[in-house]
Design an enzyme around this catalytic site. Structure first.
Site, mmCIF file in Angstrom:
data_model
loop_
_atom_site.group_PDB
_atom_site.id
_atom_site.type_symbol
_atom_site.label_atom_id
_atom_site.label_comp_id
_atom_site.label_asym_id
_atom_site.label_seq_id
_atom_site.Cartn_x
_atom_site.Cartn_y
_atom_site.Cartn_z
ATOM 1 N N ASP A 74 16.208 61.290 -10.521
ATOM 2 C CA ASP A 74 15.827 60.742 -8.958
ATOM 3 C C ASP A 74 15.694 59.223 -9.097
ATOM 4 O O ASP A 74 14.891 58.810 -9.785
ATOM 5 C CB ASP A 74 14.262 61.421 -8.670
ATOM 6 C CG ASP A 74 13.905 60.687 -7.433
ATOM 7 O OD1 ASP A 74 14.498 60.123 -6.564
ATOM 8 O OD2 ASP A 74 12.865 61.462 -6.956
ATOM 9 N N MET A 75 16.552 58.612 -8.767
ATOM 10 C CA MET A 75 16.540 57.148 -8.741
ATOM 11 C C MET A 75 16.905 56.267 -7.591
ATOM 12 O O MET A 75 17.653 56.810 -6.636
ATOM 13 C CB MET A 75 17.633 56.977 -9.911
ATOM 14 C CG MET A 75 19.161 57.420 -9.355
ATOM 15 S SD MET A 75 20.563 56.881 -10.704
ATOM 16 C CE MET A 75 21.199 55.638 -9.779
ATOM 17 N N ALA A 76 16.391 55.051 -7.324
ATOM 18 C CA ALA A 76 16.854 54.195 -6.251
ATOM 19 C C ALA A 76 18.199 53.452 -6.676
ATOM 20 O O ALA A 76 18.481 53.517 -7.869
ATOM 21 C CB ALA A 76 15.659 53.133 -6.060
ATOM 22 N N GLY A 102 14.432 62.576 -16.080
ATOM 23 C CA GLY A 102 13.137 63.335 -15.479
ATOM 24 C C GLY A 102 12.408 63.874 -16.406
ATOM 25 O O GLY A 102 10.894 64.497 -16.111
ATOM 26 N N HIS A 156 9.953 58.835 6.809
ATOM 27 C CA HIS A 156 9.642 58.783 5.227
ATOM 28 C C HIS A 156 9.440 60.276 4.822
ATOM 29 O O HIS A 156 8.512 60.850 5.155
ATOM 30 C CB HIS A 156 8.573 57.862 4.696
ATOM 31 C CG HIS A 156 8.639 57.838 3.298
ATOM 32 N ND1 HIS A 156 7.649 58.263 2.423
ATOM 33 C CD2 HIS A 156 9.615 56.992 2.433
ATOM 34 C CE1 HIS A 156 7.911 57.731 1.142
ATOM 35 N NE2 HIS A 156 8.996 57.047 1.360
ATOM 36 N N LYS A 202 28.197 48.258 -8.732
ATOM 37 C CA LYS A 202 28.298 50.039 -9.005
ATOM 38 C C LYS A 202 27.188 50.163 -8.059
ATOM 39 O O LYS A 202 27.203 51.209 -7.425
ATOM 40 C CB LYS A 202 28.023 50.291 -10.289
ATOM 41 C CG LYS A 202 29.291 49.776 -11.206
ATOM 42 C CD LYS A 202 29.134 50.381 -12.672
ATOM 43 C CE LYS A 202 30.625 49.840 -13.413
ATOM 44 N NZ LYS A 202 30.196 50.275 -14.903
#
Length: 336
Positions: A177-179, A309, A119, A227
């Site tokens: 920054d995204m999951a 952000g 991780h 998507k």
């Protein structure tokens, strides 16, 4: 949930102390703590110092190599591979992005995959590093399965985050920054802890049916249906297959099998705008884009249009002055 507010320097040192006591070499402990504090400053506490205990447990169980000999092999003018020797992903990712940045400065672009990792924490840390060098940064990493594929009822993919960092002239960098899941698992767990229901669409049960009780969630959903599903697969290809690592259900679990090396892969890229456009013009145009977005009329219920952000950056400004806020249980662990 009770919390404690603490100076970032103090929290960082407490995390370092715990990691070093577990056997991690001090240089690596300092980098891990730096990435964790980066997340806490931005109020992304799911990736902050609360992760320290898990890393310590995994080191003690043998699932992380505390004295990893991390190496870099440049495979081409703008490409390379970092072998993490099963160390902490934060350190491995930092080394990989540093090499990508160096190649981008010299040749316009740098792309580095990392293998035999674990991780790596918040991807925003790595792309921000590129943006602070007036480069565009891209980072991706796969995670163990918790997300159903679009149209499926059982988990296949991880939350598979992707991040971009883009510099500007006078504004702070644009950081996305995204999951690729609708939400992070941590949000579901937080609602469960607080006894709150979750919005429909966040998670599904064992039959693939949407649920609002967080205790019934077995899998998460991809954001935006097909998507997010498609983008999640792209992350798995770039950070998994391209790095010679596993994909989807074959990825080592984070919270189980602590004695096993996870063998994660990551992908890092840095792009030099100066090789495509006049740098000053590019940075000025980024400023203009941000200014025009700020000038956009907000919709009902909103006070301002922010760029990705930006809210986290405002949190960081505040927390650098006033300290970071962490759960009391996390503080107790770090201080005992």
């Amino acid at each position: 949930m009770s919390t404690v507010t603490i100076k970032q320097e103090d929290a960082k040192q407490l995390a370092i102390n715990k990691l070093v006591a577990a056997g991690l070499v001090e240089e690596h402990a300092e980098k891990v703590a730096e990435v964790l504090i980066h997340a806490d400053l931005r109020n992304v506490n799911s990736h902050g110092v609360l992760r320290t205990e898990h890393y310590v447990n995994r080191i003690k169980a043998g699932g992380i190599n505390p004295t990893a000999n991390i190496s870099f092999n440049q495979t081409g003018t703008v490409t390379g591979v970092v072998d993490g020797d099963d160390g902490l992903g934060h350190v491995i990712g930092d080394i990989a992005m540093d090499h990508a940045i160096q190649m981008a400065k010299e040749n316009g672009v740098g792309m580095v995959t990392a293998m035999n990792s674990s991780h790596c924490g918040a991807l925003s840390y790595f792309v921000q590093k590129a943006a602070e060098s007036n480069l565009i940064g891209i980072a991706m990493t796969h995670t163990d399965k918790i997300v159903v594929p679009f149209g499926g009822k059982t988990s296949f993919l991880g939350t598979n985050p992707i991040a971009y960092g883009i510099p500007a002239k006078t504004h702070k960098p644009f950081i996305l920054d995204m999951a690729t899941s609708t939400v992070a698992l941590g949000k579901v767990l937080q609602h469960k802890e607080e006894g709150k229901s979750i919005p429909e669409g966040w998670g599904v049960d064992a039959e693939g049916k949407a649920v609002t009780n967080p205790a019934e969630v077995v899998s998460l959903t991809p954001f935006g249906g097909p998507k997010g599903y498609g983008l999640s697969l792209i992350v798995d290809v770039f950070s998994g297959l391209l790095a010679g690592a596993a994909f989807g259900p074959h990825i080592g679990k984070m919270y189980d099998d602590l004695d096993k090396k996870r063998k994660l892969g990551h992908y890092f890229c840095a792009i030099n705008p100066a090789n495509f456009n006049d740098l000053e013009t590019f940075l000025t145009n980024m400023d203009q884009m941000i200014d025009e977005l700020h000038d956009s009329e907000p919709a009902p219920g909103f006070t301002k249009v922010y760029i990705p952000g930006e809210i986290e950056q405002l949190n960081e400004e505040n927390n650098r002055k006033n300290g970071i806020t962490i759960a009391s249980s996390v503080y107790d662990y770090l201080t005992n």
